[in-house]
Design a protein around this motif. Structure first.
Motif, PDB file in Angstrom:
ATOM      1  N   VAL A  44       0.829  -1.217   0.000  1.00  0.00           N
ATOM      2  CA  VAL A  44       0.000   0.000   0.000  1.00  0.00           C
ATOM      3  C   VAL A  44       0.866   1.271   0.000  1.00  0.00           C
ATOM      4  O   VAL A  44       0.631   2.178  -0.805  1.00  0.00           O
ATOM      5  CB  VAL A  44      -1.007  -0.008   1.168  1.00  0.00           C
ATOM      6  N   ILE A  47       2.150   1.725  -3.481  1.00  0.00           N
ATOM      7  CA  ILE A  47       1.112   2.167  -4.429  1.00  0.00           C
ATOM      8  C   ILE A  47       0.820   3.661  -4.243  1.00  0.00           C
ATOM      9  O   ILE A  47       0.802   4.426  -5.209  1.00  0.00           O
ATOM     10  CB  ILE A  47      -0.182   1.342  -4.233  1.00  0.00           C
ATOM     11  N   ILE A  48       0.594   4.071  -2.984  1.00  0.00           N
ATOM     12  CA  ILE A  48       0.251   5.475  -2.707  1.00  0.00           C
ATOM     13  C   ILE A  48       1.428   6.389  -3.034  1.00  0.00           C
ATOM     14  O   ILE A  48       1.275   7.439  -3.678  1.00  0.00           O
ATOM     15  CB  ILE A  48      -0.179   5.667  -1.227  1.00  0.00           C
ATOM     16  N   PHE A  96      -5.958  -2.878   2.170  1.00  0.00           N
ATOM     17  CA  PHE A  96      -6.095  -2.509   0.758  1.00  0.00           C
ATOM     18  C   PHE A  96      -7.446  -1.832   0.488  1.00  0.00           C
ATOM     19  O   PHE A  96      -7.622  -1.194  -0.542  1.00  0.00           O
ATOM     20  CB  PHE A  96      -5.980  -3.759  -0.124  1.00  0.00           C
ATOM     21  N   VAL A  99      -7.297   1.868  -0.457  1.00  0.00           N
ATOM     22  CA  VAL A  99      -6.401   2.355  -1.522  1.00  0.00           C
ATOM     23  C   VAL A  99      -7.138   3.257  -2.512  1.00  0.00           C
ATOM     24  O   VAL A  99      -6.674   4.354  -2.823  1.00  0.00           O
ATOM     25  CB  VAL A  99      -5.727   1.172  -2.258  1.00  0.00           C
TER      26      VAL A  99
END
Length: 450
Positions: A44, A47-48, A96, A99
């Protein structure tokens, strides 16, 4: 006479959940839990950080902050402090489920990453307060409902295992025979160890399988140690390292909805753990466990990271190894704290290729699904109760839609995405409603000790 009778009564043995194992065993078993959840724990922040185009050092900070918060919250959940902590072998990590909403917040120039942290902090406080109300839903979760939810948790996680085995999402060589072969070796190693080994080696079958896979990957030149030499040995983490949080009403409301989704998913995890450890879950247990979802999210927002939940990967590990002691995840939480403050070690753990995790994932996540099937085995499907078949069939079907068809709900209102893209939540809501339709309100709660 009375005294003699009382003296003859044996002292009750310590429940396996409360058993304190030798320090060496705890460390190895804790490391096993950390390796299983590590890829998910760091995904995570990656991704962020990538979506917000943060520089590499800030992405590294997000990862280390994530590990720190996960370690702290795992200790609280496993040990229990006052009204916080379910006191079961639970590993906590970033969820998740948040997200999508967080990416939308981060893309808004008025919010950015500090808007995300503000929403996370507020949602954490909200989660602490609503936990007792969510736990009151327990009577609506008889075996026909919990069996469905736990089965869907396992089945939906198998997609994660398949992606691991193929080499990881986005890998240009995804599905390469080398990746699949190593995953198969890891799977076969775990099967052989659980079949023929005894004692401690059987308890660390997943870790042993991962070590075998790692060594093969290393020999084949598939392990990257990039960045380890440049990483510092120690790095401090303190609150609000990105600046003051920004509190936005719409972002907070969105994150509070995510918090409810996370807590209902956590109920399924806790009920599965109760089943696997032989310790039935009460409403008060659920309240304590769900409060930690809120507290973990609050701690996450303060320490530069995101909403926290119990990791279902590790529920499967408890089923595979049969080790039920909560002090194993206490050791795991402690290891996470060490990794958070020592970036060099954290990068070393991150060097385990995803395809090595694939074979272990199939075993662990399949074990969660098998636990759900075992609960369903105790459900009456005959005579007047034949409608329970509809409860199971439709709920599992609904729960697998987001897993089997990514774009199925893409045209639905964006605000509904936390609900519609969570197969676990869809299965839970469907099963609860159908149980009410077919079995009536008075049947709700019969046999919810599972």
């Amino acid at each position: 006479m009375m005294t003699t009778d009382l003296d003859d009564i044996p002292t009750p043995a310590v429940h396996p959940v409360d058993e304190v194992l030798p320090a060496g065993q705890l460390t190895v078993l804790g490391l096993q839990h950390v390796l299983v959840m590590y890829a998910g724990a760091v995904a995570v922040p990656l991704i962020i950080g990538g979506a917000l185009k943060l520089p590499k050092d800030q992405v590294a900070l997000l990862i280390n902050s994530d590990l720190l918060a996960a370690g702290i919250v795992t200790l609280i959940q496993s040990l229990g402090i006052w009204k916080f902590g379910i006191r079961l072998p639970v590993m906590m990590g970033v969820t998740f489920a948040a997200v999508g909403p967080m990416l939308a917040m981060g893309a808004n120039p008025a919010l950015g990453i500090n808007g995300i942290f503000g929403a996370v902090i507020a949602a954490g406080v909200f989660g602490i307060f609503v936990a007792p109300f969510i736990s009151r839903l327990l009577p609506m979760f008889p075996p026909v409902v919990t069996g469905v939810i736990i089965s869907v948790i396992g089945l939906s996680l198998l997609r994660v295992a398949a992606n691991w085995a193929g080499g990881g999402v986005g890998n240009p060589n995804f599905g390469a025979p080398l990746y699949l072969g190593v995953s198969l070796v890891v799977l076969a190693s775990i099967v052989l160890i659980t079949r023929f080994a005894r004692g401690f080696l059987a308890n660390v079958s997943v870790l042993a399988g991962l070590v075998i896979g790692f060594l093969i990957a290393l020999a084949l030149g598939q392990v990257s140690f990039a960045g380890i030499s440049a990483a510092p040995w120690a790095a401090p983490i303190y609150p609000f390292m990105f600046g003051a949080p920004v509190f936005d009403a719409v972002a907070i409301a969105t994150m509070c909805v995510v918090m409810i989704v996370v807590m209902i998913e956590s109920m399924g995890m806790f009920l599965a753990l109760g089943e696997l450890t032989g310790r039935p879950i009460t409403q008060e247990d659920l309240s304590r466990g769900l409060r930690v979802d809120g507290l973990g999210t609050l701690i996450g927002g303060i320490f530069n990271t995101f909403p926290h939940t119990s990791f279902s990967q590790n529920v499967g590990l408890v089923g595979v190894t049969g080790v039920r002691s909560r002090y194993v995840t206490v050791a795991g939480g402690t290891i996470m704290l060490v990794l958070a403050l020592m970036p060099k070690l954290a990068l070393l753990v991150a060097s385990v290729p995803q395809f090595v995790l694939g074979g272990a994932g199939i075993v662990m996540f399949g074990m969660v699904a098998a636990t759900g099937i075992r609960i369903l085995h105790s459900v009456d499907f005959h005579g007047a109760k034949r409608h329970n078949l509809y409860v199971v069939a439709i709920s599992i079907g609904m729960g697998l839609i987001p897993e089997l068809s990514d774009k199925f709900f893409d045209r639905m209102p964006h605000v509904l995405s936390p609900l519609l893209h969570s197969g676990i939540l869809l299965a839970a809501v469907t099963a609860v409603i159908l149980n009410l339709v077919y079995n009536g309100w008075e049947e709700v709660g019969a046999g919810h000790a599972h």
